[in-house]
Each structure stands twice: as structure tokens, then as C-alpha cells.
Design a protein around this motif. Structure first.
Motif, PDB file in Angstrom:
ATOM      1  N   LYS A  99      16.638 -65.146  19.918  1.00  0.00           N
ATOM      2  CA  LYS A  99      16.526 -64.029  18.974  1.00  0.00           C
ATOM      3  C   LYS A  99      16.357 -62.702  19.699  1.00  0.00           C
ATOM      4  N   GLU A 100      15.600 -62.687  20.787  1.00  0.00           N
ATOM      5  CA  GLU A 100      15.462 -61.459  21.566  1.00  0.00           C
ATOM      6  C   GLU A 100      16.826 -61.025  22.098  1.00  0.00           C
ATOM      7  N   PHE A 101      17.616 -61.979  22.589  1.00  0.00           N
ATOM      8  CA  PHE A 101      18.953 -61.653  23.075  1.00  0.00           C
ATOM      9  C   PHE A 101      19.812 -61.103  21.941  1.00  0.00           C
ATOM     10  N   GLN A 102      19.716 -61.730  20.776  1.00  0.00           N
ATOM     11  CA  GLN A 102      20.550 -61.304  19.652  1.00  0.00           C
ATOM     12  C   GLN A 102      20.169 -59.897  19.190  1.00  0.00           C
ATOM     13  N   ILE A 103      18.867 -59.600  19.191  1.00  0.00           N
ATOM     14  CA  ILE A 103      18.416 -58.257  18.809  1.00  0.00           C
ATOM     15  C   ILE A 103      18.944 -57.231  19.795  1.00  0.00           C
ATOM     16  N   LEU A 104      18.772 -57.498  21.102  1.00  0.00           N
ATOM     17  CA  LEU A 104      19.226 -56.554  22.118  1.00  0.00           C
ATOM     18  C   LEU A 104      20.739 -56.383  22.070  1.00  0.00           C
ATOM     19  N   LYS A 105      21.464 -57.484  21.913  1.00  0.00           N
ATOM     20  CA  LYS A 105      22.928 -57.403  21.822  1.00  0.00           C
ATOM     21  C   LYS A 105      23.347 -56.549  20.630  1.00  0.00           C
ATOM     22  N   LEU A 106      22.647 -56.687  19.505  1.00  0.00           N
ATOM     23  CA  LEU A 106      22.979 -55.916  18.308  1.00  0.00           C
ATOM     24  C   LEU A 106      22.875 -54.420  18.586  1.00  0.00           C
ATOM     25  N   PHE A 107      21.811 -54.018  19.251  1.00  0.00           N
ATOM     26  CA  PHE A 107      21.643 -52.595  19.556  1.00  0.00           C
ATOM     27  C   PHE A 107      22.650 -52.119  20.605  1.00  0.00           C
ATOM     28  N   MET A 108      22.885 -52.929  21.637  1.00  0.00           N
ATOM     29  CA  MET A 108      23.767 -52.485  22.715  1.00  0.00           C
ATOM     30  C   MET A 108      25.229 -52.461  22.303  1.00  0.00           C
ATOM     31  N   THR A 109      25.601 -53.253  21.317  1.00  0.00           N
ATOM     32  CA  THR A 109      26.981 -53.221  20.834  1.00  0.00           C
ATOM     33  C   THR A 109      27.182 -52.195  19.722  1.00  0.00           C
ATOM     34  N   HIS A 110      26.085 -51.607  19.231  1.00  0.00           N
ATOM     35  CA  HIS A 110      26.152 -50.558  18.204  1.00  0.00           C
ATOM     36  C   HIS A 110      25.228 -49.408  18.622  1.00  0.00           C
ATOM     37  N   PRO A 111      25.565 -48.728  19.708  1.00  0.00           N
ATOM     38  CA  PRO A 111      24.641 -47.756  20.310  1.00  0.00           C
ATOM     39  C   PRO A 111      24.315 -46.554  19.442  1.00  0.00           C
ATOM     40  N   LYS A 112      25.113 -46.250  18.456  1.00  0.00           N
ATOM     41  CA  LYS A 112      24.871 -45.079  17.616  1.00  0.00           C
ATOM     42  C   LYS A 112      24.224 -45.420  16.285  1.00  0.00           C
ATOM     43  N   LYS A 113      24.122 -46.705  15.982  1.00  0.00           N
ATOM     44  CA  LYS A 113      23.696 -47.123  14.650  1.00  0.00           C
ATOM     45  C   LYS A 113      22.177 -47.267  14.556  1.00  0.00           C
ATOM     46  N   VAL A 114      21.637 -46.865  13.413  1.00  0.00           N
ATOM     47  CA  VAL A 114      20.231 -47.078  13.091  1.00  0.00           C
ATOM     48  C   VAL A 114      20.131 -48.321  12.216  1.00  0.00           C
ATOM     49  N   PHE A 115      19.261 -49.252  12.613  1.00  0.00           N
ATOM     50  CA  PHE A 115      19.076 -50.493  11.857  1.00  0.00           C
ATOM     51  C   PHE A 115      17.718 -50.484  11.174  1.00  0.00           C
ATOM     52  N   THR A 116      17.711 -50.706   9.868  1.00  0.00           N
ATOM     53  CA  THR A 116      16.444 -50.894   9.163  1.00  0.00           C
ATOM     54  C   THR A 116      15.929 -52.294   9.458  1.00  0.00           C
ATOM     55  N   LYS A 117      14.660 -52.536   9.141  1.00  0.00           N
ATOM     56  CA  LYS A 117      14.102 -53.866   9.355  1.00  0.00           C
ATOM     57  C   LYS A 117      14.817 -54.897   8.486  1.00  0.00           C
ATOM     58  N   ALA A 118      15.189 -54.499   7.288  1.00  0.00           N
ATOM     59  CA  ALA A 118      15.908 -55.415   6.409  1.00  0.00           C
ATOM     60  C   ALA A 118      17.255 -55.791   7.020  1.00  0.00           C
ATOM     61  N   GLN A 119      17.963 -54.820   7.595  1.00  0.00           N
ATOM     62  CA  GLN A 119      19.256 -55.101   8.218  1.00  0.00           C
ATOM     63  C   GLN A 119      19.088 -56.003   9.438  1.00  0.00           C
ATOM     64  N   LEU A 120      18.061 -55.721  10.254  1.00  0.00           N
ATOM     65  CA  LEU A 120      17.801 -56.549  11.429  1.00  0.00           C
ATOM     66  C   LEU A 120      17.552 -57.999  11.028  1.00  0.00           C
ATOM     67  N   TYR A 121      16.715 -58.174  10.024  1.00  0.00           N
ATOM     68  CA  TYR A 121      16.359 -59.534   9.610  1.00  0.00           C
ATOM     69  C   TYR A 121      17.586 -60.278   9.090  1.00  0.00           C
ATOM     70  N   THR A 122      18.388 -59.602   8.290  1.00  0.00           N
ATOM     71  CA  THR A 122      19.581 -60.238   7.738  1.00  0.00           C
ATOM     72  C   THR A 122      20.576 -60.599   8.829  1.00  0.00           C
ATOM     73  N   LEU A 123      20.776 -59.697   9.796  1.00  0.00           N
ATOM     74  CA  LEU A 123      21.773 -59.914  10.839  1.00  0.00           C
ATOM     75  C   LEU A 123      21.315 -60.911  11.902  1.00  0.00           C
ATOM     76  N   VAL A 124      20.030 -60.902  12.247  1.00  0.00           N
ATOM     77  CA  VAL A 124      19.533 -61.754  13.331  1.00  0.00           C
ATOM     78  C   VAL A 124      19.032 -63.095  12.818  1.00  0.00           C
ATOM     79  N   TRP A 125      18.309 -63.068  11.710  1.00  0.00           N
ATOM     80  CA  TRP A 125      17.762 -64.318  11.176  1.00  0.00           C
ATOM     81  C   TRP A 125      18.726 -64.990  10.188  1.00  0.00           C
ATOM     82  N   GLY A 126      19.689 -64.232   9.687  1.00  0.00           N
ATOM     83  CA  GLY A 126      20.670 -64.795   8.785  1.00  0.00           C
ATOM     84  C   GLY A 126      20.116 -65.160   7.425  1.00  0.00           C
ATOM     85  N   GLU A 127      19.023 -64.486   7.022  1.00  0.00           N
ATOM     86  CA  GLU A 127      18.389 -64.773   5.748  1.00  0.00           C
ATOM     87  C   GLU A 127      18.085 -63.465   5.024  1.00  0.00           C
TER      88      GLU A 127
END
Length: 233
Positions: free
Chosen positions: A162-190
Motif C-alpha cells: 500500500k505504501e508503494f501504491q500511494i507513492l506511485k499514485l503521487f509520482m505518476t500524477h505530480p500535479k494532482k491533488v488527492f483527497t483522502k476519499a480519492q486516496l482510499y478509493t484508488l489504493v484500497w479499492g473500496e
């Protein structure tokens, strides 16, 4: 081959209920009932995932988590009747991948297990073509999506899935702001139901690994009241 799960639960009735359900789902289950037995069985057999109760005889769940996480990145889902934020933070802080509070439904447990195994298999699957490989460089961080490694300068950083997935999400979208809800949906898939503690703990642990000063992060910035974004380099 069916996924193999190590179930570490001292309540025999709960263990049997989980075992029966997961066998129906096609999993291979090994059941142990105390901490010492858990470490012995883990050292002797290969598993794809661990279900871990916190309150165990002989050796408690947190100690087991620390020992196993020091030698393996196997997905670990904590099951516990101790539902306080401190227990969640403690468990996730030591590298657990997920947390489920007792009592829980077998449907929810099964869904969590499948989600964690699906992510683990994605990280371990071989890449069929070099075209799928991507290496991303931000500041001193180097992330390789091919072999799922992260280096800071010349030093490898050991991240959980999950740490890798979080870091990858930010590094592949360097300009994007992620809310906690978006992070949870994208990383946890729920769907996100406002449980900020899980995200906070993972973010703290990730920052402790990648930042020179976790209290003044440069790689993942907090935008108060909004979410997080990658720092500018």
C-alpha cells in the motif's frame, strides 16, 4: 494453485467459522491458536496472506506482526475486538495492510481478503513486455514500476504494497491533488466512509521512510482541509 492463508486466531469457534467459509471460497487454510505456534508454522510453510488476531496467548499479535514484517511483505489483515484508534494505528504502523474490527461479517472478510490478494498478485506478476516498465524520478526518489522498487539516492527503501501504491499514485500524477476519499478509493479499492485513521497512519509511515524530515515533508505535501499532493522539485 489456490491461495494459502495462515489464520492466527485463539478463539476456536471463530477460527472454525472462518476456516469453513474460506474453504468454500477455494482458499487453503492453516489454523494456529497462539503466537509461538504462528511463527513456527510461518517459518515452515509458504503462505499468500495472514489473518492475525491481536489478543493471543504466548505472543501477542503486534509482536508477531513486527517479526513477520521484518522478513516478509506478505499481506497481513488484522482482526481484533480492540476497536480503538490507538490499536488501529499501532497495528497499521507496524506494517499491517488492513484492519477489520470484530464482530465482522464473513462477506466483508472475504471481500477484504480477495482485495488484498489481488493487489499482492499484481505486484508480484511478471511483466510480459519491456513496454510496461516505467521508471519515475522525482528529487532523490527513483520508483521502478517494473520490479516495484524505490530508491532514495543509492539506498533502497522497503515499502509495503500500500505504501508503494500511494507513492506511485503521487509520482505518476505530480500535479494532482488527492483527497483522502480519492486516496482510499484508488489504493484500497473500496468506498470511503470517513475513517481517516487508516490513511493517516499509512501516510505517516510512508513519510518516515522517504522524507529527510517527516515533520516537514517535501515529497508529499498536506493541503489542510483538502488532501495531499506531490511536492515540487
Amino acid at each position: 494453485m489456490n491461495d494459502r492463508i495462515l489464520l492466527i486466531e485463539d478463539d476456536v469457534s471463530i477460527s472454525e467459522m472462518i476456516q469453513v467459509q474460506l474453504i468454500k471460497e477455494g482458499f487453503e487454510i492453516s489454523c494456529v491458536y497462539d503466537g509461538e505456534q504462528a511463527l513456527e508454522v510461518f517459518s515452515e510453510k509458504m503462505f499468500d496472506m495472514i489473518l492475525l488476531d491481536l489478543m493471543l496467548p504466548k505472543l501477542d499479535g503486534i509482536e508477531i506482526l513486527k517479526i513477520i514484517r521484518a522478513q516478509s511483505m506478505i499481506p497481513i489483515l488484522i482482526m481484533s475486538a480492540k476497536d480503538g484508534d490507538l490499536d488501529k494505528a499501532l497495528g497499521l504502523g507496524f506494517g499491517a495492510d488492513d484492519y477489520l474490527s470484530k464482530p465482522f461479517s464473513m462477506m466483508e472478510l472475504t471481500a477484504r481478503i480477495k482485495a488484498n490478494l489481488r493487489r499482492a498478485h499484481q505486484y508480484s506478476a511478471p511483466v510480459s513486455s519491456a513496454a510496461h516498465s516505467e521508471k519515475i524520478h522525482i528529487g532523490e526518489l527513483n520508483l521502478d514500476t517494473d520490479n516495484f522498487t524505490v530508491y532514495k539516492s543509492e539506498d533502497e527503501i522497503k515499502l509495503t504494497a500500500k505504501e508503494f501504491q500511494i507513492l506511485k499514485l503521487f509520482m505518476t500524477h505530480p500535479k494532482k491533488v488527492f483527497t483522502k476519499a480519492q486516496l482510499y478509493t484508488l489504493v484500497w479499492g473500496e468506498d470511503y466512509y470517513g475513517d481517516t485513521n487508516v490513511i493517516n497512519v499509512h501516510m505517516r509511515r510512508l513519510r518516515e521512510k522517504i522524507e529527510d524530515d517527516p515533520s516537514a515533508p517535501q515529497y508529499i505535501k498536506t493541503l489542510w482541509g483538502i488532501g495531499y499532493k506531490l511536492g515540487e522539485f
